[in-house]
Each structure stands twice: as C-alpha cells, then as structure tokens.
Write an enzyme that holds these catalytic residues in place. Structure first.
Site, PDB file in Angstrom:
ATOM      1  N   ALA A 131       0.914  -1.081  -0.063  1.00  0.00           N
ATOM      2  CA  ALA A 131      -0.066   0.177  -0.124  1.00  0.00           C
ATOM      3  C   ALA A 131       0.860   1.348  -0.255  1.00  0.00           C
ATOM      4  O   ALA A 131       0.313   2.206  -0.408  1.00  0.00           O
ATOM      5  CB  ALA A 131      -1.066   0.165   1.203  1.00  0.00           C
ATOM      6  N   GLU A 132       2.149   1.138   0.444  1.00  0.00           N
ATOM      7  CA  GLU A 132       3.106   2.545   0.856  1.00  0.00           C
ATOM      8  C   GLU A 132       3.829   2.534  -0.407  1.00  0.00           C
ATOM      9  O   GLU A 132       3.582   2.932  -1.417  1.00  0.00           O
ATOM     10  CB  GLU A 132       3.515   2.422   2.130  1.00  0.00           C
TER      11      GLU A 132
END
Ligand code: HEC
Ligand code: HEC
Length: 335
Positions: A131-132
């Site tokens: 997600a990052e």
C-alpha cells in the site's frame, strides 16, 4: 535533568499568586533532553546520517521509483503530509494519517498502533508494504540489488558501515540514524521554561496551567515532547480498533499512540484519521469528552467544562510549542 532552583520569589500573575517554586518544579518536567539516544549496535556517525538522509529522500526505494519516505514525511509539513490520510502506491488513500517523524528517537513503540519497535525496526515496513512504497525487498530485482547497483550508494555504505555487507538491515539502520536526528528546535515555550518571561503571552501561560491542571492533558501528553509514548482510547469515532488488533485488553480497544505536540500548529488535520481540522476543534473535542462513549474510553477523557477563555488559552499555549526550524537541504542523490 532535574534542576535545582535556589532563589524562590512570589509572582503575581492573572490575579493568582503562585509560589514560583511550584511552577519551576512543573517547568523542570518539560526541560529538553541534552542528547539524542542511539542504539548500542547503531551508534551515530556523520557518514551514517548522510547515508540515511539520502535513503529517506530517495524515491528509488519504492517499486514505482516515485515515492520516498519524504513523500509522506515531508519537512515542509513538519514531517507529515498535511493530509487527513496518507496517499500511497497507485494514489490509493491509506487507512490512517501520516504522523510526523519529529522527536521519535525516544519512542519505543511506533505507529498509531505500536506495531513496530524503535526506528530501526520500523524503517523497512513502509518500503515493503504494497500500500505504501510497494518495493520487492529480497532476491532478484529487490531493494538490496537495486541499491547495490548504484555506485554512489556502494560508496556511501562502505563509509557508513565499513566492512559490513550491504543488506536490508543496514538500510534500515542508516535511515534510523537520520531519523533520530529529526528534532524540533527551540520553541518560545522552551525559552520561557529557561527563564525568559517575555517569550510567551500571559494567555499562553494560563493555558499551560490548564493543560497541567483543569484539563489534565498532561495525563497523556507529558514530558518535553508532550507524549507518554503510550496508547489510549480518547473517543475518536471510527471502526479502527488501533492497538486493540494486537492486545486483547479492554483498555487497548480503539487505543492509539499519544502523538507528541511539538510543532503542532503545522501538523493539522489532527488525529489518526485526520478527523479534527484545527486546534480549536481538538479542544472542543476534549471539552465534550470525546465523540463516543465506549467501554475502552480512557478514564481521563470526560467533559471538561472549559470556558471560552480557557479554550483559547489552551490553543495559545499549544501554539508556543512550534519552533522556527531551518529549512532542510535536499540531498543530491547518488547515481
Ligand atoms: C505513503 C505514505 C507513507 C510513506 C511513503 C512512508 N510513510 Fe511512514 N507512515 C505513514 C503512515 C500512514 C503511518 C502511520 C501508519 C499506522 O500507524 O498504521 C506512518 C508511520 C511512520 C512512523 C511511525 C511514527 C510514529 O509516531 O509512531 C515512522 C517512524 C515512519 N512512518 C517512517 C517512515 C519511513 C522511514 C519511510 C520510508 C522508508 C516512510 N515512513 C514512508 C505514511 C507513509
Ligand atoms: C487519555 C490520554 C489523553 C489525554 C488526557 C489527552 N490526550 Fe490528546 N491525544 C491522545 C491520543 C491517544 C491522541 C491520538 C488519538 C487518535 O488519533 O485517535 C491524542 C491527540 C491529540 C492531538 C492531535 C495530535 C495529532 O498529531 O494529530 C492534540 C492536538 C491533542 N491530543 C491535544 C490534547 C489536549 C489539548 C488535551 C487536553 C485538553 C489532550 N490532548 C488530552 C491522548 C490524550
């Protein structure tokens, strides 16, 4: 760090007489630390700090080559991103706000939910997180291979960690050395603590008393950086159970890490979901005793019955915690 005060004289302030010895004892609890702690197996050297700074600002640590730590922990936003919730790989909105990385050298449990220990233990998390930064960590095409393929980095690592093999652990260690040095500078509040009565307004001084007294913010926001490093449910309304995911204890459901309050005027919107827009909103939130009553709600959170002037004083006090820090020079990244 406790200081001894030899001269005690009474002061008259806002119609209330306090023995200044009381206030000196209180002020002493907020004295800035004299040195930065480093881990025994990852001591400070200038070479490590330089390497860590390059890594922190380098988007090539991400799978897309476009997201660095500083994308979300941006010095221009007091080391946050100014958003209610972080924006990660593929412009996806994350579940929580990007917190500041200011003044974390003293904090063992990191993240809103405390899932990582120390900066050294945290740094690889966001790089590998889909997600990052969505970077493959090990093996062919992974982070180590990518960094090893950049001659400038091979040199920087050799200087920072001579004789050690370039591996993931060293990348984390170097980033952590840099982060440990990210500290908010002297603020008007510190000058007041150190004896300059003119450094902050009388209203702010009253706010300091309310913070430590009637509103009891100090129950959680304690010490020079204004955090107990612990986790509490303060009644922010959402389905995120925070630390409760890792600890089944009743008190840890919906509990989040107490953020420090240094440079807080530059760090809105506030709370783990960016729920409160301004410091005035935050004070209103506490004054009504939070937004939701649950079994896990901290016993320190209850309606405060603050007057309009008292609320203003609290905001004025928090505003004295912002330092005018020098702009950060961006590194010219190694090729
Ligand atoms: C896409 C945005 C994003 C990127 C990129 C990012 N972070 Fe974060 N960071 C966050 C968010 C959001 C959190 C809080 C997440 C949580 O608590 O679940 C966080 C939390 C942290 C914390 C914990 C702070 C505290 O008070 O406990 C540290 C330290 C940190 N990040 C450092 C880094 C480092 C180092 C990098 C680069 C290797 C990085 N971050 C990359 C968004 C980001
Ligand atoms: C029971 C412990 C506790 C007390 C008492 C408390 N706080 Fe907090 N504070 C927290 C926690 C935990 C958070 C983060 C909560 C979240 O995001 O869900 C927080 C968040 C904040 C924030 C937002 C910080 C940020 O980075 O978003 C501010 C500002 C703040 N508190 C100020 C105060 C003031 C002013 C008082 C007194 C009126 C106070 N707090 C009382 C624990 C406490």
């Amino acid at each position: 760090m406790k200081r001894t005060v030899f001269i005690i004289f009474p002061v008259i302030f806002l119609g209330v007489a306090w023995a200044s010895s009381d206030l000196s004892d209180l002020k002493a609890k907020y004295a800035r630390p004299k040195s930065i702690p480093y881990l025994d197996d990852n001591k400070y050297t200038e070479e490590r700090e330089i390497l860590g700074k390059n890594l922190f600002f380098d988007p090539r640590l991400s799978g897309s080559n476009s997201i660095s730590c500083s994308t979300c922990h941006n010095p221009s936003f007091a080391w946050g991103d100014g958003l209610a919730k972080g924006v990660g790989h593929g412009h996806k909105v994350l579940g929580r706000k990007s917190p500041t990385v200011l003044n974390l050298a003293w904090t063992e449990k990191l993240m809103w939910d405390g899932r990582f220990n120390w900066l050294e233990g945290q740094a690889l998390g966001p790089i590998g997180s889909e997600a990052e930064m969505n970077m493959k960590m090990e093996g062919p095409g992974g982070l180590v291979e990518k960094i090893k393929g950049i001659a400038g980095y091979r040199e920087l690592f050799a200087k920072a960690y001579p004789g050690e093999e370039l591996k993931l652990e060293l990348i984390a260690k170097a980033i952590a050395v840099y982060e440990r040095g990210i500290i908010s500078g002297e603020a008007p509040f510190d000058r007041w603590i150190n004896g300059d009565e003119k450094a902050i307004s009388d209203i702010a001084k009253q706010g300091f008393q309310i913070f430590n007294g009637k509103a009891n913010c100090v129950a959680c926001h304690s010490g020079w950086s204004f955090t107990d490093g612990s986790f509490h449910d303060i009644g922010v309304k959402d389905n995120d159970i925070g630390r409760g995911k890792f600890l089944k204890l009743k008190s840890q459901q919906h509990a989040f890490k107490t953020p420090g309050l240094r440079n807080i005027t530059l760090r809105g919107p506030y709370m783990h979901g960016g729920n409160e827009k301004s410091l005035e909103d935050v004070v209103e939130f506490y004054n009504r005793g939070g937004n939701v009553k649950r079994e896990s709600l901290s016993a320190s959170i209850k309606p405060l019955n603050l007057s309009a002037d008292e609320k203003k004083a609290l905001v004025a006090f928090m505003s004295t915690l912002t330092s005018k820090d020098k702009p950060v020079d961006l590194p010219i990244l190694p090729r």
